[in-house]
Design a protein around this motif. Structure first.
Motif, mmCIF file in Angstrom:
data_model
loop_
_atom_site.group_PDB
_atom_site.id
_atom_site.type_symbol
_atom_site.label_atom_id
_atom_site.label_comp_id
_atom_site.label_asym_id
_atom_site.label_seq_id
_atom_site.Cartn_x
_atom_site.Cartn_y
_atom_site.Cartn_z
ATOM 1 N N SER A 68 23.550 -46.400 -29.516
ATOM 2 C CA SER A 68 22.965 -46.852 -30.777
ATOM 3 C C SER A 68 22.488 -45.638 -31.564
ATOM 4 O O SER A 68 22.714 -44.490 -31.166
ATOM 5 C CB SER A 68 21.833 -47.839 -30.502
ATOM 6 O OG SER A 68 20.728 -47.157 -29.967
ATOM 7 N N GLY A 69 21.812 -45.896 -32.670
ATOM 8 C CA GLY A 69 21.330 -44.806 -33.512
ATOM 9 C C GLY A 69 20.463 -43.817 -32.748
ATOM 10 O O GLY A 69 20.502 -42.612 -32.995
ATOM 11 N N THR A 70 19.699 -44.329 -31.802
ATOM 12 C CA THR A 70 18.784 -43.498 -31.022
ATOM 13 C C THR A 70 19.512 -42.345 -30.332
ATOM 14 O O THR A 70 18.966 -41.253 -30.171
ATOM 15 C CB THR A 70 18.062 -44.394 -29.984
ATOM 16 O OG1 THR A 70 17.347 -45.399 -30.718
ATOM 17 C CG2 THR A 70 17.106 -43.624 -29.111
ATOM 18 N N TRP A 73 19.411 -39.080 -32.064
ATOM 19 C CA TRP A 73 18.210 -38.256 -31.876
ATOM 20 C C TRP A 73 18.369 -37.394 -30.617
ATOM 21 O O TRP A 73 18.044 -36.209 -30.616
ATOM 22 C CB TRP A 73 16.966 -39.131 -31.682
ATOM 23 C CG TRP A 73 16.556 -39.969 -32.854
ATOM 24 C CD1 TRP A 73 16.877 -39.784 -34.171
ATOM 25 C CD2 TRP A 73 15.707 -41.128 -32.805
ATOM 26 N NE1 TRP A 73 16.279 -40.748 -34.939
ATOM 27 C CE2 TRP A 73 15.556 -41.588 -34.132
ATOM 28 C CE3 TRP A 73 15.064 -41.818 -31.774
ATOM 29 C CZ2 TRP A 73 14.792 -42.704 -34.447
ATOM 30 C CZ3 TRP A 73 14.294 -42.922 -32.089
ATOM 31 C CH2 TRP A 73 14.158 -43.367 -33.413
ATOM 32 N N PHE A 95 9.844 -44.642 -37.587
ATOM 33 C CA PHE A 95 10.981 -43.954 -36.969
ATOM 34 C C PHE A 95 10.773 -42.447 -36.841
ATOM 35 O O PHE A 95 11.426 -41.799 -36.016
ATOM 36 C CB PHE A 95 12.293 -44.343 -37.666
ATOM 37 C CG PHE A 95 12.652 -45.764 -37.337
ATOM 38 C CD1 PHE A 95 13.223 -46.096 -36.117
ATOM 39 C CD2 PHE A 95 12.320 -46.803 -38.198
ATOM 40 C CE1 PHE A 95 13.488 -47.412 -35.769
ATOM 41 C CE2 PHE A 95 12.587 -48.127 -37.862
ATOM 42 C CZ PHE A 95 13.167 -48.432 -36.639
ATOM 43 N N VAL A 143 15.894 -43.524 -45.118
ATOM 44 C CA VAL A 143 15.153 -44.757 -45.406
ATOM 45 C C VAL A 143 14.415 -45.121 -44.132
ATOM 46 O O VAL A 143 15.054 -45.368 -43.103
ATOM 47 C CB VAL A 143 16.098 -45.917 -45.788
ATOM 48 C CG1 VAL A 143 15.317 -47.231 -45.882
ATOM 49 C CG2 VAL A 143 16.796 -45.624 -47.119
ATOM 50 N N THR A 145 12.990 -47.648 -41.976
ATOM 51 C CA THR A 145 13.208 -49.094 -41.909
ATOM 52 C C THR A 145 11.907 -49.847 -41.690
ATOM 53 O O THR A 145 11.857 -51.063 -41.875
ATOM 54 C CB THR A 145 14.214 -49.373 -40.779
ATOM 55 O OG1 THR A 145 15.192 -48.338 -40.800
ATOM 56 C CG2 THR A 145 14.924 -50.698 -40.956
ATOM 57 N N ASP A 172 17.971 -38.567 -40.626
ATOM 58 C CA ASP A 172 18.153 -39.845 -39.948
ATOM 59 C C ASP A 172 18.615 -40.825 -41.023
ATOM 60 O O ASP A 172 17.825 -41.286 -41.851
ATOM 61 C CB ASP A 172 16.828 -40.296 -39.309
ATOM 62 C CG ASP A 172 16.935 -41.682 -38.674
ATOM 63 O OD1 ASP A 172 17.878 -42.431 -39.028
ATOM 64 O OD2 ASP A 172 16.079 -42.030 -37.845
ATOM 65 N N VAL A 174 20.122 -43.773 -40.380
ATOM 66 C CA VAL A 174 20.468 -45.044 -39.727
ATOM 67 C C VAL A 174 20.388 -46.195 -40.730
ATOM 68 O O VAL A 174 21.240 -47.079 -40.745
ATOM 69 C CB VAL A 174 19.579 -45.305 -38.485
ATOM 70 C CG1 VAL A 174 19.800 -46.717 -37.944
ATOM 71 C CG2 VAL A 174 19.888 -44.286 -37.391
ATOM 72 N N GLN A 197 25.467 -50.500 -37.127
ATOM 73 C CA GLN A 197 25.094 -51.896 -37.422
ATOM 74 C C GLN A 197 24.368 -52.151 -38.736
ATOM 75 O O GLN A 197 23.966 -53.267 -38.997
ATOM 76 C CB GLN A 197 24.227 -52.437 -36.279
ATOM 77 C CG GLN A 197 22.781 -51.952 -36.247
ATOM 78 C CD GLN A 197 22.581 -50.654 -35.488
ATOM 79 O OE1 GLN A 197 23.540 -49.967 -35.188
ATOM 80 N NE2 GLN A 197 21.342 -50.307 -35.175
ATOM 81 N N LYS A 198 24.179 -51.094 -39.540
ATOM 82 C CA LYS A 198 23.478 -51.380 -40.808
ATOM 83 C C LYS A 198 24.501 -51.341 -41.939
ATOM 84 O O LYS A 198 25.475 -52.084 -41.873
ATOM 85 C CB LYS A 198 22.290 -50.447 -40.974
ATOM 86 C CG LYS A 198 21.327 -50.632 -39.780
ATOM 87 C CD LYS A 198 19.922 -50.257 -40.060
ATOM 88 C CE LYS A 198 19.168 -50.055 -38.768
ATOM 89 N NZ LYS A 198 17.891 -50.716 -38.720
HETATM 90 C C1 LIG Z 1 15.679 -45.257 -39.534
HETATM 91 C C2 LIG Z 1 16.074 -45.598 -38.135
HETATM 92 N N1 LIG Z 1 16.287 -44.608 -37.268
HETATM 93 C C3 LIG Z 1 16.668 -44.854 -36.014
HETATM 94 C C4 LIG Z 1 16.834 -46.134 -35.550
HETATM 95 C C5 LIG Z 1 17.255 -46.372 -34.150
HETATM 96 O O1 LIG Z 1 18.533 -46.934 -34.154
HETATM 97 P P1 LIG Z 1 19.023 -47.904 -32.986
HETATM 98 O O2 LIG Z 1 18.090 -49.080 -32.983
HETATM 99 O O3 LIG Z 1 20.425 -48.243 -33.397
HETATM 100 O O4 LIG Z 1 18.950 -47.128 -31.724
HETATM 101 C C6 LIG Z 1 16.623 -47.205 -36.422
HETATM 102 C C7 LIG Z 1 16.768 -48.595 -35.966
HETATM 103 O O5 LIG Z 1 16.582 -49.540 -36.677
HETATM 104 C C8 LIG Z 1 16.238 -46.928 -37.747
HETATM 105 O O6 LIG Z 1 16.042 -47.917 -38.612
#
Ligand SMILES: Cc1ncc(COP(=O)(O)O)c(C=O)c1O
Length: 382
Positions: A68-70, A73, A95, A143, A145, A172, A174, A197-198
């Motif tokens: 995922s986005g994490t 990082w 975030f 942004v 979230t 970032d 995401v 997924q966004k």
């Molecule tokens: C700005 C931002 N960075 C990082 C993440 C982490 O992404 P993920 O939940 O896909 O691991 C999110 C998740 O919503 C996010 O909104």
């Protein structure tokens, strides 16, 4: 007519609603991840990412990883900075705390520059912070979230190049890639990390990154080996280069069906001018924000220049909490998210307006959600 089963419209700030063709790509039959058809799909997807990030520099390196986005990082923290080095984290919400925690996990000294909730650090504050220490990396959440605060990447990148030219600019993205403009080359950014997924419009499960030549040099001149195995650029760079060159390659099995879905959505996104896509998101966002104002409600992000086009964080009236309104919205067929910022989560809700909900003229998701908001606030106001 959509081929999807009837369902409430998902308008949280990710995951988002899917296009039918994207979902159908997921039902592709089993195939080898090193066979020519899949290698081509993967290579084309990497090339389309170059278009989406607006980079033509051959030194830029796209990556698509299962995760995922994490994971983005972790990739930054374990490859582009070393134990004991300094990172400056611009804080505009939840975030940033998490990115800082990730960097600290790898022994990096993470300094957060915080703004009041709903605001962002000023350029003057960033300049002063950059002059205090040798920062190897600055991170900016495009942004956030949790707050709907938009950062001005172009101006921050310009400032960094002027004041601290060797600091890597890490974005970032995401909650921004695919709906907020990112000009990777023109703005001279070093890393954008995002997820499938966004606003990219794919199911969750892929971590997507773009790295600059400067970021690659930083990796190549590390004094210690990468601090992780799965997220090691040493392991992934040859794979990405081979896929883009049409050559089969293996380090860890890619999520073949998800990559097919990504290929479908990127084909759709890049088949139209990107400017049109960004304008569609800005227009939908303005429509939502005007409706919120008409309801007499405020956003968490108070200044118009701080307000994201991807989403809107709506402050609730005094005495109203997310559990008072989210189930009522759900009954009207729209799914919103509750608050996320640690200090004020119970005081606001979040409305995501990204992807097909905004760009597909056959859908009325945004109008439906605005009507639902009006009805629900009329009910709770009684
Ligand atoms: C700005 C931002 N960075 C990082 C993440 C982490 O992404 P993920 O939940 O896909 O691991 C999110 C998740 O919503 C996010 O909104």
């Amino acid at each position: 007519m959509s081929s999807q089963a009837p369902h409430s419209t998902l308008l949280i700030p990710g995951p988002i609603e899917f296009d039918d063709a994207v979902l159908q790509s997921m039902s592709h039959f089993a195939e080898s991840h090193v066979g020519p058809p899949f290698v081509k799909i993967f290579g084309d997807s990497l090339r389309m990412l170059r278009q989406l990030f607006q980079t033509t520099n051959p030194a830029s390196q796209p990556l698509i990883l299962s995760g995922s986005g994490t994971l983005g990082w972790d990739l930054v923290a374990s490859n582009l900075i070393e134990r004991g080095e300094n990172a400056l984290i611009l804080h505009t919400g939840y975030f940033a705390d998490s990115f800082a925690a990730c960097l600290e996990t790898y022994g990096v000294n993470a300094t957060q520059l915080k703004a009041p909730i709903g605001d962002r650090p000023s350029l003057a504050e960033i300049e002063a912070a950059l002059k205090e220490k040798d920062y190897k990396v600055i991170t900016i959440t495009h942004v956030d979230t949790s707050t709907g605060v938009l950062s001005d990447i172009k101006s921050v990148a310009e400032l960094v190049r002027r004041v601290s030219p060797n600091t890597l600019v890490v974005v970032d993205g995401v909650c921004s890639v695919g709906c907020e403009e990112i000009a990777f080359d023109a703005w001279d950014i070093d890393v954008v990390l995002t997820a499938s997924q966004k606003a990219i419009g794919c199911p969750p499960g892929l971590s997507v990154l773009m790295l600059s030549g400067r970021a690659m040099d930083r990796f190549n001149t590390r004094s210690s080996p990468p601090a992780s195995y799965y997220a090691s650029m040493q392991n992934w760079l040859p794979i990405m280069k081979n896929y883009e060159a049409g050559k089969p390659s293996y380090f860890a099995t890619p999520a073949t069906q998800l990559v097919r879905a990504l290929h479908t959505t990127l084909s759709q996104v890049t088949s139209r001018p990107l400017a049109e896509r960004f304008t569609a998101h800005a227009t939908a966002s303005a429509r939502v924000k005007a409706a919120v104002a008409e309801l007499g409600l405020q956003q968490l992000a108070l200044k118009p220049e701080n307000q994201a086009n991807a989403m809107t964080a709506i402050k609730l009236p005094e005495g109203v909490t997310p559990p008072d309104v989210l189930p009522l919205l759900m009954k009207k067929g729209v799914v919103f998210a509750g608050g996320l910022h640690k200090q004020c989560a119970s005081t606001y809700i979040r409305f995501g307006h990204m992807g097909v909900s905004v760009t597909d003229p056959a859908r009325d998701d945004i109008e439906k959600a605005i009507t639902a908001l009006k009805e629900v606030f009329a009910e709770v106001g009684k």
